[in-house]
Design a protein around this motif. Sequence first.
Motif, PDB file in Angstrom:
ATOM      1  N   HIS A 209       0.836  -1.212   0.000  1.00  0.00           N
ATOM      2  CA  HIS A 209       0.000   0.000   0.000  1.00  0.00           C
ATOM      3  C   HIS A 209       0.866   1.257   0.000  1.00  0.00           C
ATOM      4  N   THR A 210       1.935   1.251   0.801  1.00  0.00           N
ATOM      5  CA  THR A 210       2.846   2.404   0.861  1.00  0.00           C
ATOM      6  C   THR A 210       3.511   2.639  -0.489  1.00  0.00           C
ATOM      7  N   VAL A 211       3.976   1.559  -1.110  1.00  0.00           N
ATOM      8  CA  VAL A 211       4.649   1.674  -2.405  1.00  0.00           C
ATOM      9  C   VAL A 211       3.695   2.224  -3.463  1.00  0.00           C
ATOM     10  N   LEU A 212       2.484   1.686  -3.508  1.00  0.00           N
ATOM     11  CA  LEU A 212       1.505   2.128  -4.505  1.00  0.00           C
ATOM     12  C   LEU A 212       1.110   3.588  -4.282  1.00  0.00           C
ATOM     13  N   THR A 213       1.067   4.002  -2.998  1.00  0.00           N
ATOM     14  CA  THR A 213       0.698   5.378  -2.678  1.00  0.00           C
ATOM     15  C   THR A 213       1.815   6.353  -3.032  1.00  0.00           C
ATOM     16  N   ALA A 214       3.058   5.921  -2.786  1.00  0.00           N
ATOM     17  CA  ALA A 214       4.195   6.831  -2.946  1.00  0.00           C
ATOM     18  C   ALA A 214       4.804   6.817  -4.340  1.00  0.00           C
ATOM     19  N   CYS A 215       4.618   5.735  -5.076  1.00  0.00           N
ATOM     20  CA  CYS A 215       5.274   5.605  -6.383  1.00  0.00           C
ATOM     21  C   CYS A 215       4.993   6.754  -7.353  1.00  0.00           C
ATOM     22  N   PRO A 216       3.759   7.294  -7.384  1.00  0.00           N
ATOM     23  CA  PRO A 216       3.522   8.408  -8.315  1.00  0.00           C
ATOM     24  C   PRO A 216       4.439   9.608  -8.080  1.00  0.00           C
ATOM     25  N   THR A 217       4.940   9.761  -6.845  1.00  0.00           N
ATOM     26  CA  THR A 217       5.836  10.897  -6.575  1.00  0.00           C
ATOM     27  C   THR A 217       7.174  10.737  -7.295  1.00  0.00           C
ATOM     28  N   LEU A 218       7.510   9.486  -7.669  1.00  0.00           N
ATOM     29  CA  LEU A 218       8.756   9.250  -8.404  1.00  0.00           C
ATOM     30  C   LEU A 218       8.669   9.746  -9.846  1.00  0.00           C
ATOM     31  N   LEU A 219       7.465  10.137 -10.265  1.00  0.00           N
ATOM     32  CA  LEU A 219       7.303  10.675 -11.615  1.00  0.00           C
ATOM     33  C   LEU A 219       8.192  11.896 -11.831  1.00  0.00           C
ATOM     34  N   ILE A 220       8.399  12.682 -10.764  1.00  0.00           N
ATOM     35  CA  ILE A 220       9.167  13.935 -10.907  1.00  0.00           C
ATOM     36  C   ILE A 220      10.626  13.648 -11.255  1.00  0.00           C
ATOM     37  N   ILE A 222      11.867  10.903 -12.378  1.00  0.00           N
ATOM     38  CA  ILE A 222      11.900  10.127 -13.623  1.00  0.00           C
ATOM     39  C   ILE A 222      11.809  11.059 -14.827  1.00  0.00           C
ATOM     40  N   VAL A 223      10.920  12.035 -14.743  1.00  0.00           N
ATOM     41  CA  VAL A 223      10.765  13.006 -15.831  1.00  0.00           C
ATOM     42  C   VAL A 223      12.039  13.811 -16.023  1.00  0.00           C
ATOM     43  N   ILE A 224      12.624  14.261 -14.913  1.00  0.00           N
ATOM     44  CA  ILE A 224      13.810  15.126 -15.005  1.00  0.00           C
ATOM     45  C   ILE A 224      15.019  14.346 -15.523  1.00  0.00           C
ATOM     46  N   VAL A 225      15.373  13.286 -14.783  1.00  0.00           N
ATOM     47  CA  VAL A 225      16.585  12.533 -15.113  1.00  0.00           C
ATOM     48  C   VAL A 225      16.389  11.715 -16.390  1.00  0.00           C
ATOM     49  N   GLU A 237      14.846  22.359 -20.237  1.00  0.00           N
ATOM     50  CA  GLU A 237      13.525  21.863 -20.632  1.00  0.00           C
ATOM     51  C   GLU A 237      13.025  20.802 -19.658  1.00  0.00           C
ATOM     52  N   ALA A 238      13.932  19.921 -19.223  1.00  0.00           N
ATOM     53  CA  ALA A 238      13.552  18.878 -18.269  1.00  0.00           C
ATOM     54  C   ALA A 238      13.097  19.479 -16.946  1.00  0.00           C
ATOM     55  N   ALA A 239      13.766  20.560 -16.505  1.00  0.00           N
ATOM     56  CA  ALA A 239      13.371  21.225 -15.263  1.00  0.00           C
ATOM     57  C   ALA A 239      11.981  21.843 -15.383  1.00  0.00           C
ATOM     58  N   ALA A 240      11.680  22.415 -16.554  1.00  0.00           N
ATOM     59  CA  ALA A 240      10.356  23.011 -16.771  1.00  0.00           C
ATOM     60  C   ALA A 240       9.264  21.948 -16.724  1.00  0.00           C
ATOM     61  N   VAL A 241       9.516  20.818 -17.392  1.00  0.00           N
ATOM     62  CA  VAL A 241       8.541  19.723 -17.371  1.00  0.00           C
ATOM     63  C   VAL A 241       8.425  19.150 -15.954  1.00  0.00           C
ATOM     64  N   GLY A 242       9.556  19.073 -15.241  1.00  0.00           N
ATOM     65  CA  GLY A 242       9.549  18.578 -13.867  1.00  0.00           C
ATOM     66  C   GLY A 242       8.721  19.457 -12.948  1.00  0.00           C
ATOM     67  N   ALA A 243       8.759  20.768 -13.170  1.00  0.00           N
ATOM     68  CA  ALA A 243       7.957  21.683 -12.359  1.00  0.00           C
ATOM     69  C   ALA A 243       6.463  21.432 -12.578  1.00  0.00           C
ATOM     70  N   VAL A 244       6.088  21.211 -13.838  1.00  0.00           N
ATOM     71  CA  VAL A 244       4.681  20.893 -14.140  1.00  0.00           C
ATOM     72  C   VAL A 244       4.288  19.567 -13.489  1.00  0.00           C
ATOM     73  N   ALA A 245       5.180  18.562 -13.580  1.00  0.00           N
ATOM     74  CA  ALA A 245       4.916  17.264 -12.962  1.00  0.00           C
ATOM     75  C   ALA A 245       4.753  17.398 -11.453  1.00  0.00           C
ATOM     76  N   ALA A 246       5.567  18.257 -10.823  1.00  0.00           N
ATOM     77  CA  ALA A 246       5.483  18.458  -9.376  1.00  0.00           C
ATOM     78  C   ALA A 246       4.129  19.059  -8.988  1.00  0.00           C
ATOM     79  N   VAL A 247       3.648  20.000  -9.805  1.00  0.00           N
ATOM     80  CA  VAL A 247       2.337  20.605  -9.536  1.00  0.00           C
ATOM     81  C   VAL A 247       1.230  19.554  -9.661  1.00  0.00           C
ATOM     82  N   LEU A 248       1.297  18.752 -10.718  1.00  0.00           N
ATOM     83  CA  LEU A 248       0.259  17.738 -10.947  1.00  0.00           C
ATOM     84  C   LEU A 248       0.251  16.681  -9.841  1.00  0.00           C
ATOM     85  N   VAL A 249       1.449  16.222  -9.455  1.00  0.00           N
ATOM     86  CA  VAL A 249       1.531  15.211  -8.389  1.00  0.00           C
ATOM     87  C   VAL A 249       1.051  15.797  -7.064  1.00  0.00           C
TER      88      VAL A 249
END
Length: 421
Positions: A209-220, A222-225, A237-249
């Motif tokens: 349950h913890t992994v499934l709950t927290a895994c979406p936060t790794l999107l940030i 993953i997007v950047i690196v 460009e990666a930082a800009a997309v990462g900022a959008v991902a951070a807002v969405l998450v």
Amino acid sequence: MLTSAFFLLIMLVGVPIGACLCLAGIVYILNSGDTVLFQSFPVQMFGGVDSYSLIAIPLFILIGEIMNGGGITKRLVDLALAFIGSVKGGLAYVNILANMLVSSIIGSATAQVAIMSQIMVPEMEKQGYDKTFAAGITVYGGMLGPIIPPSVMFVVYSVLAQVAVGDMLIAGIIPGVVLTVLFFIVIACMGLVYNYPRTEKRTIRQRLHTVLTACPTLLIPIVIVGSILGGFANPTEAAAVGAVAAVLVGRYVTKEFRFAMIPQILLKSAIYSAVVLFLVAAAAVFSWLLIYGKVPQATAAWIQTVAKDPIAFLLLVNLILLVIGTVIDGIPGLIMTVPILLPIATEIYGIDPRHFGVVVVINLVLGLMTPPVGLSFFVASAVTGAKPGKMFIVTLPFFLICCAALVLLSLFPSLSLALLK
């Protein structure tokens, strides 16, 4: 000599380092009598920040602020806890692993120490750890911030050294992982001596349950690196997309980010970005005057009498930078040393500038944990109440293993360059 004495004097009385660099430059020009150089002063400052790569700095800072406000940090800590399991000293391992995960988003040692101290130290105290040790290990975990991408220090170094930002960010991945593993080894050895408490047991269902709950936060991260490694975007460009991902998450996954936070987040990001970019502008003037005064050539001549090969040079640099890092913060340390040492490293000793950058950054970050200043210890002390001097003594094995890691990186450039080939 007059310029150096003036610079040291105003720095010791507490004048901000950016102002020190500019004022020292003015004193140098006046002392030289070549006042026509004043005409180039503003041009050099503007040229120092007139770089597309530097846009990544405010974006990385913005990501960290959004992540902190959106409750993403806490999810990453829970994720680390789910991976570690019930082992002796489990929360100490979690502290380092969580810092490693958070490093891929924040990118600043002192900011990371401030955030993680609030989260990890109270929890470790509840589990029976000494507060001083808990705060100290959080400080060393925060050291991973400027090493594992994204890293503000690597971006600044890239601009100073005129190397690709993406290359520098990638070069920090393996050294960051190596440091993490070495920290784990230290915890394991200290756990045998001090009998650290075990982590609270969790069922398989709780972990899942913890992994499934927290895994979406790794999107940030993953997007950047991932976008940089995959060649889909440059770091800016990666930082800009990462900022959008951070807002969405933060808004739709953790549901702790509110759009009403945006003005305050933007203000804090702008203030910190302005401080960093002014330092870079001041560095441009400082570097220009160093070259004009032929300081790199004089330093190179001295170093060549001491260091006969690249390894000896790097070991000497490690010693010099460790001393500098004890009294000067990371980015100002870069600004003061890179224009002098980098030409020597690349032109005389044939050292890859990306490898040299990793060694320099880690060295200066280690200075944040070294007396007499040890800025990160003071940040942790302000948050937790633990005494800075005692923190350094209790966590001395971590300091020694960091020094060993620096020697290892100096001897084996492939640790920095392997992912770039």
